[in-house]
Design a protein around this motif. Structure first.
Motif, PDB file in Angstrom:
ATOM      1  N   VAL A 134     -12.615   0.899 -12.815  1.00 24.03           N
ATOM      2  CA  VAL A 134     -11.315   0.043 -13.102  1.00 24.03           C
ATOM      3  C   VAL A 134     -10.104   1.176 -12.823  1.00 24.03           C
ATOM      4  O   VAL A 134     -10.256   2.335 -13.085  1.00 24.03           O
ATOM      5  CB  VAL A 134     -11.260  -0.367 -14.681  1.00 24.03           C
ATOM      6  CG1 VAL A 134      -9.809  -0.730 -14.852  1.00 24.03           C
ATOM      7  CG2 VAL A 134     -11.869  -1.476 -14.979  1.00 24.03           C
ATOM      8  N   HIS A 135      -9.178   0.658 -11.948  1.00 22.81           N
ATOM      9  CA  HIS A 135      -8.003   1.543 -11.706  1.00 22.81           C
ATOM     10  C   HIS A 135      -6.512   1.015 -11.982  1.00 22.81           C
ATOM     11  O   HIS A 135      -6.517  -0.437 -11.398  1.00 22.81           O
ATOM     12  CB  HIS A 135      -8.030   2.082 -10.299  1.00 22.81           C
ATOM     13  CG  HIS A 135      -8.889   3.187  -9.876  1.00 22.81           C
ATOM     14  ND1 HIS A 135      -9.233   4.077 -10.488  1.00 22.81           N
ATOM     15  CD2 HIS A 135     -10.001   3.137  -8.982  1.00 22.81           C
ATOM     16  CE1 HIS A 135     -10.311   4.873 -10.146  1.00 22.81           C
ATOM     17  NE2 HIS A 135     -10.795   4.050  -9.130  1.00 22.81           N
ATOM     18  N   ASP A 136      -5.843   1.419 -12.880  1.00 24.70           N
ATOM     19  CA  ASP A 136      -4.463   0.492 -13.079  1.00 24.70           C
ATOM     20  C   ASP A 136      -5.000  -0.933 -13.404  1.00 24.70           C
ATOM     21  O   ASP A 136      -4.078  -1.828 -13.146  1.00 24.70           O
ATOM     22  CB  ASP A 136      -3.624   0.638 -11.902  1.00 24.70           C
ATOM     23  CG  ASP A 136      -3.298   2.151 -11.610  1.00 24.70           C
ATOM     24  OD1 ASP A 136      -2.945   2.814 -12.527  1.00 24.70           O
ATOM     25  OD2 ASP A 136      -3.293   2.376 -10.410  1.00 24.70           O
ATOM     26  N   GLY A 137      -5.795  -1.369 -14.302  1.00 20.64           N
ATOM     27  CA  GLY A 137      -6.451  -2.300 -14.681  1.00 20.64           C
ATOM     28  C   GLY A 137      -7.080  -3.483 -13.705  1.00 20.64           C
ATOM     29  O   GLY A 137      -7.180  -4.587 -14.192  1.00 20.64           O
ATOM     30  N   ILE A 138      -7.304  -3.005 -12.608  1.00 25.27           N
ATOM     31  CA  ILE A 138      -7.730  -3.705 -11.611  1.00 25.27           C
ATOM     32  C   ILE A 138      -9.231  -3.066 -11.101  1.00 25.27           C
ATOM     33  O   ILE A 138      -9.423  -1.966 -10.902  1.00 25.27           O
ATOM     34  CB  ILE A 138      -7.058  -3.873 -10.192  1.00 25.27           C
ATOM     35  CG1 ILE A 138      -5.532  -4.498 -10.547  1.00 25.27           C
ATOM     36  CG2 ILE A 138      -7.621  -4.539  -8.984  1.00 25.27           C
ATOM     37  CD1 ILE A 138      -4.765  -4.192  -9.456  1.00 25.27           C
ATOM     38  N   ILE A 139     -10.069  -4.221 -11.185  1.00 27.34           N
ATOM     39  CA  ILE A 139     -11.544  -3.762 -10.909  1.00 27.34           C
ATOM     40  C   ILE A 139     -11.636  -3.532  -9.262  1.00 27.34           C
ATOM     41  O   ILE A 139     -11.342  -4.218  -8.512  1.00 27.34           O
ATOM     42  CB  ILE A 139     -12.856  -4.732 -11.100  1.00 27.34           C
ATOM     43  CG1 ILE A 139     -12.729  -4.928 -12.855  1.00 27.34           C
ATOM     44  CG2 ILE A 139     -14.000  -4.471 -10.549  1.00 27.34           C
ATOM     45  CD1 ILE A 139     -11.731  -5.701 -13.398  1.00 27.34           C
ATOM     46  N   ASP A 140     -11.837  -2.218  -8.622  1.00 31.70           N
ATOM     47  CA  ASP A 140     -12.037  -1.776  -7.588  1.00 31.70           C
ATOM     48  C   ASP A 140     -13.443  -2.037  -6.936  1.00 31.70           C
ATOM     49  O   ASP A 140     -14.580  -1.497  -7.248  1.00 31.70           O
ATOM     50  CB  ASP A 140     -11.917  -0.228  -7.434  1.00 31.70           C
ATOM     51  CG  ASP A 140     -11.953   0.239  -6.123  1.00 31.70           C
ATOM     52  OD1 ASP A 140     -12.581  -0.123  -5.166  1.00 31.70           O
ATOM     53  OD2 ASP A 140     -10.904   1.197  -5.725  1.00 31.70           O
ATOM     54  N   ASN A 141     -13.497  -3.055  -6.253  1.00 28.13           N
ATOM     55  CA  ASN A 141     -15.031  -3.622  -5.511  1.00 28.13           C
ATOM     56  C   ASN A 141     -15.598  -2.685  -4.933  1.00 28.13           C
ATOM     57  O   ASN A 141     -16.688  -2.342  -5.324  1.00 28.13           O
ATOM     58  CB  ASN A 141     -14.454  -4.818  -4.656  1.00 28.13           C
ATOM     59  CG  ASN A 141     -15.518  -5.454  -4.367  1.00 28.13           C
ATOM     60  OD1 ASN A 141     -15.839  -6.561  -4.845  1.00 28.13           O
ATOM     61  ND2 ASN A 141     -16.436  -5.109  -3.272  1.00 28.13           N
ATOM     62  N   ASP A 142     -15.036  -1.951  -3.950  1.00 29.01           N
ATOM     63  CA  ASP A 142     -15.820  -1.179  -2.952  1.00 29.01           C
ATOM     64  C   ASP A 142     -16.051   0.110  -3.657  1.00 29.01           C
ATOM     65  O   ASP A 142     -17.199   0.667  -3.601  1.00 29.01           O
ATOM     66  CB  ASP A 142     -14.879  -0.985  -1.864  1.00 29.01           C
ATOM     67  CG  ASP A 142     -14.706  -2.053  -0.974  1.00 29.01           C
ATOM     68  OD1 ASP A 142     -14.723  -3.200  -1.531  1.00 29.01           O
ATOM     69  OD2 ASP A 142     -13.794  -1.925   0.144  1.00 29.01           O
ATOM     70  N   GLU A 143     -15.502   0.871  -4.504  1.00 25.23           N
ATOM     71  CA  GLU A 143     -15.695   2.127  -5.192  1.00 25.23           C
ATOM     72  C   GLU A 143     -16.903   1.851  -6.122  1.00 25.23           C
ATOM     73  O   GLU A 143     -17.757   2.361  -6.512  1.00 25.23           O
ATOM     74  CB  GLU A 143     -14.642   2.648  -5.910  1.00 25.23           C
ATOM     75  CG  GLU A 143     -14.858   3.770  -6.713  1.00 25.23           C
ATOM     76  CD  GLU A 143     -13.911   4.658  -7.324  1.00 25.23           C
ATOM     77  OE1 GLU A 143     -14.062   5.653  -8.281  1.00 25.23           O
ATOM     78  OE2 GLU A 143     -12.830   4.104  -7.213  1.00 25.23           O
ATOM     79  N   LEU A 145     -19.419  -0.434  -5.867  1.00 26.37           N
ATOM     80  CA  LEU A 145     -20.663  -0.298  -5.186  1.00 26.37           C
ATOM     81  C   LEU A 145     -21.382   0.791  -5.156  1.00 26.37           C
ATOM     82  O   LEU A 145     -22.868   0.750  -5.254  1.00 26.37           O
ATOM     83  CB  LEU A 145     -20.547  -0.916  -3.732  1.00 26.37           C
ATOM     84  CG  LEU A 145     -19.851  -2.246  -3.527  1.00 26.37           C
ATOM     85  CD1 LEU A 145     -19.618  -2.556  -2.049  1.00 26.37           C
ATOM     86  CD2 LEU A 145     -20.670  -3.404  -4.095  1.00 26.37           C
ATOM     87  N   GLY A 146     -21.033   2.055  -4.945  1.00 26.01           N
ATOM     88  CA  GLY A 146     -21.677   3.129  -4.954  1.00 26.01           C
ATOM     89  C   GLY A 146     -22.223   3.385  -6.410  1.00 26.01           C
ATOM     90  O   GLY A 146     -23.612   3.805  -6.287  1.00 26.01           O
ATOM     91  N   TYR A 147     -21.589   3.042  -7.554  1.00 23.87           N
ATOM     92  CA  TYR A 147     -22.026   3.277  -8.584  1.00 23.87           C
ATOM     93  C   TYR A 147     -23.293   2.373  -9.138  1.00 23.87           C
ATOM     94  O   TYR A 147     -24.416   2.703  -9.777  1.00 23.87           O
ATOM     95  CB  TYR A 147     -21.184   3.137  -9.708  1.00 23.87           C
ATOM     96  CG  TYR A 147     -20.172   4.128  -9.851  1.00 23.87           C
ATOM     97  CD1 TYR A 147     -20.204   5.398 -10.563  1.00 23.87           C
ATOM     98  CD2 TYR A 147     -18.893   4.266  -9.233  1.00 23.87           C
ATOM     99  CE1 TYR A 147     -19.615   6.369 -10.535  1.00 23.87           C
ATOM    100  CE2 TYR A 147     -18.008   5.001  -9.081  1.00 23.87           C
ATOM    101  CZ  TYR A 147     -18.203   6.411  -9.767  1.00 23.87           C
ATOM    102  OH  TYR A 147     -17.468   7.306  -9.729  1.00 23.87           O
ATOM    103  N   LEU A 148     -23.229   1.050  -8.413  1.00 22.80           N
ATOM    104  CA  LEU A 148     -24.205   0.225  -8.569  1.00 22.80           C
ATOM    105  C   LEU A 148     -25.800   0.584  -7.811  1.00 22.80           C
ATOM    106  O   LEU A 148     -26.412   0.277  -8.165  1.00 22.80           O
ATOM    107  CB  LEU A 148     -23.833  -1.251  -8.055  1.00 22.80           C
ATOM    108  CG  LEU A 148     -22.570  -1.792  -8.892  1.00 22.80           C
ATOM    109  CD1 LEU A 148     -21.955  -2.970  -8.373  1.00 22.80           C
ATOM    110  CD2 LEU A 148     -23.009  -2.265 -10.339  1.00 22.80           C
ATOM    111  N   VAL A 149     -25.393   1.011  -6.489  1.00 20.01           N
ATOM    112  CA  VAL A 149     -26.231   1.327  -5.900  1.00 20.01           C
ATOM    113  C   VAL A 149     -27.154   2.637  -6.643  1.00 20.01           C
ATOM    114  O   VAL A 149     -28.276   2.692  -6.745  1.00 20.01           O
ATOM    115  CB  VAL A 149     -25.902   2.210  -4.474  1.00 20.01           C
ATOM    116  CG1 VAL A 149     -27.137   2.793  -3.583  1.00 20.01           C
ATOM    117  CG2 VAL A 149     -25.493   1.046  -3.647  1.00 20.01           C
TER     118      VAL A 149
END
Length: 327
Positions: A134-143, A145-149
């Protein structure tokens, strides 16, 4: 129409054996996937208040649960983890000594015959309770992905047989498939939560997994319950990105979606009989309002008839017992 002209469909319902002979849909113990909640600590066996019969288990109590599961003939278990600490990026999800990783390693050693499925998400591990960064209340989709991998690879290293990403980030299957392949896990399949709706039926799960969002909701990444065609777009993307299974979640209010996905794709379809669906039946049964076994088995048949090959359900142990009794 004369007496000789109408069709006598009741001929095939005249006895239990006749009905069994022509039965089109069956539920077997091989169809069942049992979700399990593992938690840090010792001697923990906390019953989830909104899900009677479902427990949060520490690792020292997990072995007895897995022994019961194995003896009932259930072959597949899905692990959800509840960490001792949470942070902004969900470190506990991808730590090599995370609670799910340890549960997988322990169970794989003690019960090698069980097929272990790892839920791959961040929501139980993030301090904000969302499934991504989350950045500024918005879920950052692409960032995210790295944590999910990283989470998927750590789960595979621990011994997971199947990776089940439930985060609903765009491109998550492609990213995880690439990450698993590069780490040498080309044979580990992905059971994708391809069609996951922003549903009110998840309420009890959020108590069980301690994963409720701390602000807002998940409607920017989970699907609108009003949408049907969108489900096929989501599933198509996951198949194109090399998903091996497709999950539809929830099940009961989305049987039409299960049928749509079944008609469109040849991959194995998984129905997730979610927490709210479980709790409603349990509450009614505990009040003596319904026949629990009859209701649950009818639900299972409905999911299979709609097109599900497999069913994730908190009723798995009950269903396995009832199937044994009936045989």
């Amino acid at each position: 129409m004369t007496m000789a002209e109408f069709k006598r469909h009741r001929r095939l319902r005249t006895s239990a054996n006749m009905r069994a002979l022509v039965r089109e849909t069956e539920v077997t113990v091989d169809d069942l996937i049992y979700p399990v909640f593992v938690v840090e600590g010792e001697n923990v066996r906390n019953e989830v208040s909104s899900m009677p019969g479902v427990f949060q288990l520490s690792l020292d109590n997990l072995s007895a649960e897995m022994k019961e599961v194995s003896e009932l003939g259930i072959k597949s278990v899905l692990f959800f983890g509840i960490p001792a600490e949470k942070d902004e990026v969900g470190t506990g999800a991808f730590h090599d000594h995370g609670i799910v990783q340890r549960a997988i390693s322990q169970t794989k050693e003690e019960f090698p015959e069980l097929l272990l499925i790892a839920d791959t998400c961040l929501c139980e591990y993030t301090s904000h309770g969302h499934c991504g960064i989350v950045h500024d209340g918005i879920i950052d989709n692409d960032e995210s992905l790295g944590y999910l991998v990283d989470t998927a690879v750590s789960q595979a290293k621990a011994g997971a047989d199947i990776i089940a990403p439930s985060n609903m980030m765009d491109g998550y299957v492609q990213a995880i498939r690439k990450g698993l392949d590069e780490a040498g896990f080309t044979n580990i399949p992905i059971m994708a939560y391809s069609v996951k709706y922003a549903s009110a039926f998840y309420g009890p799960f959020r108590e069980a997994a301690d994963g409720a969002p701390q602000f807002g909701d998940r409607k920017t990444y989970q699907m609108d319950p009003s949408n049907r065609r969108e489900a096929l777009r989501e599933a198509t993307s996951d198949i194109e990105e090399d998903a091996d299974f497709l999950i539809v979640k929830p099940a009961l209010a989305y049987l039409d979606i299960i049928r749509d996905v079944r008609n469109q794709f040849n991959a194995p379809i998984v129905a997730y009989n979610v927490s709210g669906e479980y709790s409603m039946v349990k509450a009614a049964a505990l009040n003596g309002w319904i026949d629990e076994k009859a209701i649950v088995m009818e639900k299972m048949i409905g999911m299979k008839r709609a097109g599900a090959d497999l069913i994730m359900t908190y009723f798995a142990k009950d269903v396995a017992r009832w199937l044994k009794e009936d045989n």
